[in-house]
Design an enzyme around this catalytic site. Structure first.
Site, PDB file in Angstrom:
ATOM      1  N   GLY A  49       0.759  -1.250   0.000  1.00  0.00           N
ATOM      2  CA  GLY A  49       0.000   0.000   0.000  1.00  0.00           C
ATOM      3  C   GLY A  49       0.788   1.297   0.000  1.00  0.00           C
ATOM      4  N   GLU A 104       3.791   4.225   6.189  1.00  0.00           N
ATOM      5  CA  GLU A 104       2.546   3.481   5.986  1.00  0.00           C
ATOM      6  C   GLU A 104       1.576   4.288   5.131  1.00  0.00           C
ATOM      7  OE1 GLU A 104       0.972   0.994   5.736  1.00  0.00           O
ATOM      8  OE2 GLU A 104       0.604  -0.172   7.523  1.00  0.00           O
ATOM      9  N   ASP A 108      -5.135   1.674  10.277  1.00  0.00           N
ATOM     10  CA  ASP A 108      -6.567   1.427  10.471  1.00  0.00           C
ATOM     11  C   ASP A 108      -6.775   0.846  11.876  1.00  0.00           C
ATOM     12  OD1 ASP A 108      -9.223   0.786  10.202  1.00  0.00           O
ATOM     13  OD2 ASP A 108      -8.982  -0.647   8.580  1.00  0.00           O
ATOM     14  N   LYS A 136      -6.922   6.341  10.683  1.00  0.00           N
ATOM     15  CA  LYS A 136      -8.318   6.202  11.140  1.00  0.00           C
ATOM     16  C   LYS A 136      -8.254   6.173  12.661  1.00  0.00           C
ATOM     17  CE  LYS A 136      -9.536   3.492   7.034  1.00  0.00           C
ATOM     18  NZ  LYS A 136     -10.047   2.196   6.529  1.00  0.00           N
ATOM     19  N   VAL A 158     -11.298   3.407   1.958  1.00  0.00           N
ATOM     20  CA  VAL A 158     -10.796   4.329   0.932  1.00  0.00           C
ATOM     21  C   VAL A 158      -9.871   3.601  -0.049  1.00  0.00           C
ATOM     22  CG1 VAL A 158     -11.034   6.462   2.271  1.00  0.00           C
ATOM     23  CG2 VAL A 158      -8.982   5.072   2.559  1.00  0.00           C
ATOM     24  N   ASP A 164      -5.634  -0.305  -2.222  1.00  0.00           N
ATOM     25  CA  ASP A 164      -6.317  -1.165  -3.196  1.00  0.00           C
ATOM     26  C   ASP A 164      -7.748  -1.518  -2.817  1.00  0.00           C
ATOM     27  OD1 ASP A 164      -5.404  -2.923  -1.035  1.00  0.00           O
ATOM     28  OD2 ASP A 164      -6.128  -4.536  -2.316  1.00  0.00           O
TER      29      ASP A 164
HETATM   30  P1  IMP Z   1      -4.372  -2.099  10.076  1.00  0.00           P
HETATM   31  O1  IMP Z   1      -3.449  -3.273  10.380  1.00  0.00           O
HETATM   32  O2  IMP Z   1      -5.814  -2.450  10.389  1.00  0.00           O
HETATM   33  O3  IMP Z   1      -3.930  -0.808  10.731  1.00  0.00           O
HETATM   34  O4  IMP Z   1      -4.413  -1.897   8.544  1.00  0.00           O
HETATM   35  C1  IMP Z   1      -3.285  -1.642   7.856  1.00  0.00           C
HETATM   36  C2  IMP Z   1      -3.333  -2.013   6.391  1.00  0.00           C
HETATM   37  O5  IMP Z   1      -4.616  -2.395   5.906  1.00  0.00           O
HETATM   38  C3  IMP Z   1      -2.952  -0.783   5.612  1.00  0.00           C
HETATM   39  O6  IMP Z   1      -1.582  -0.673   5.504  1.00  0.00           O
HETATM   40  C4  IMP Z   1      -3.644  -1.013   4.289  1.00  0.00           C
HETATM   41  O7  IMP Z   1      -2.797  -1.749   3.433  1.00  0.00           O
HETATM   42  C5  IMP Z   1      -4.882  -1.801   4.644  1.00  0.00           C
HETATM   43  N1  IMP Z   1      -6.043  -0.890   4.754  1.00  0.00           N
HETATM   44  C6  IMP Z   1      -6.557  -0.339   5.885  1.00  0.00           C
HETATM   45  N2  IMP Z   1      -7.604   0.463   5.629  1.00  0.00           N
HETATM   46  C7  IMP Z   1      -7.754   0.419   4.275  1.00  0.00           C
HETATM   47  C8  IMP Z   1      -8.679   1.076   3.378  1.00  0.00           C
HETATM   48  O8  IMP Z   1      -9.559   1.855   3.753  1.00  0.00           O
HETATM   49  N3  IMP Z   1      -8.508   0.796   2.054  1.00  0.00           N
HETATM   50  C9  IMP Z   1      -7.550  -0.056   1.577  1.00  0.00           C
HETATM   51  N4  IMP Z   1      -6.663  -0.667   2.383  1.00  0.00           N
HETATM   52  C10 IMP Z   1      -6.770  -0.436   3.716  1.00  0.00           C
HETATM   53 MG    MG Z   2      -0.358  -0.943   4.091  1.00  0.00          MG
END
Ligand code: IMP
Ligand code: MG
Length: 186
Positions: A49, A104, A108, A136, A158, A164
Site C-alpha cells: 500500500g 505506511e 486502520d 483512522k 478508501v 487497493d
Molecule cells: P491495520 O493493520 O488495520 O492498521 O491496517 C493496515 C493495512 O490495511 C494498511 O496498511 C492497508 O494496506 C490496509 N487498509 C486499511 N484500511 C484500508 C482502506 O480503507 N482501504 C484499503 N486498504 C486499507
Molecule cells: Mg499498508
C-alpha cells in the site's frame, strides 16, 4: 479523472484530490527534513500500500537517507481487516543503532504497525518513528504515537494512491471513499 467511479457495482466518490495529497506530502517531508538534520534515517516502506506515498515522500526528502521495504499480509480481497498480520518479506537492512522511519499508507486497526514496530524494536534501533498518510484514529488501538500523520480520516474504506480494492485501483492519483449509499456499504 471523474469525481465518481464505479468498481464491481460499488460507487466511490472523490475524497482527497491529487493536489491536496501532493501539498500535504510536501509538508510532511519538510517536517521530517527538519527533524532529521545531520542524521541518516532509514525509511522502511510497508508493501504494497505505501509504495506511491513512499516514492512521492522520498523525493522531497533532502537529508541523506536509505530505504528498505517490508511486506505484510493485506486484507486479502475484503474491505475489513482479517485481524491477522503475516510477514511476507523481511527487512534487508541493518537496523541496530539506526534511526528508523516507517512509512505506511493507512493506519486502520493499528495491528500492522504494532506488528511492524515489534519486528524493528527487536533489532535495537537508535530511534523509531512512523509516518502515515492516513490515520483512522477512532479505530487504531496502539500504545505509541504516530509521529507524522497526513490526514486523520473517519473509519471508512478508501482506495487509490496506493490503496487497493481487491488489489486493483492502486494507480489512481486521488483517494476515493465508498459512497454512503453504495449497496455493499458495511
Ligand atoms: P491495520 O493493520 O488495520 O492498521 O491496517 C493496515 C493495512 O490495511 C494498511 O496498511 C492497508 O494496506 C490496509 N487498509 C486499511 N484500511 C484500508 C482502506 O480503507 N482501504 C484499503 N486498504 C486499507
Ligand atoms: Mg499498508
Amino acid at each position: 479523472m471523474s469525481d465518481e467511479i464505479l468498481i464491481n457495482n460499488d460507487r466511490f466518490t472523490l475524497y482527497l484530490s491529487e493536489e491536496k495529497i501532493q501539498k500535504r506530502v510536501k509538508e510532511l517531508a519538510a517536517q521530517i527534513n527538519n527533524d532529521y538534520r545531520a542524521k541518516v534515517p532509514i525509511f522502511i516502506g510497508i508493501l504494497n500500500g505505501s509504495f506511491i506515498f513512499f516514492s512521492d515522500l522520498i523525493r522531497d526528502i533532502t537529508v541523506d537517507c536509505e530505504v528498505d521495504f517490508l511486506k505484510l499480509s493485506s486484507y486479502g480481497d475484503a474491505k475489513i481487516s482479517s485481524g491477522q498480520v503475516k510477514l511476507l518479506k523481511d527487512l534487508n537492512c541493518e537496523v541496530k543503532g539506526r534511526d528508523i522511519i516507517v512509512v505506511e499508507d493507512v493506519v486502520d486497526s493499528g495491528l500492522s504497525i504494532d506488528f511492524m514496530k515489534k519486528i524493528v524494536m527487536k533489532e535495537n534501533p537508535a530511534s523509531f518513528r512512523v509516518v502515515t498518510l492516513l490515520l483512522k484514529s477512532s479505530v487504531a488501538k496502539i500504545d505509541f504515537p504516530i509521529d507524522y500523520v497526513g490526514f486523520e480520516i473517519p473509519p471508512e474504506f478508501v482506495i487509490g494512491y496506493g490503496l487497493d480494492y481487491a488489489q486493483k485501483v492502486r494507480n489512481l492519483r486521488s483517494i476515493y471513499r465508498l459512497a454512503p449509499n453504495s449497496p455493499v456499504q458495511r
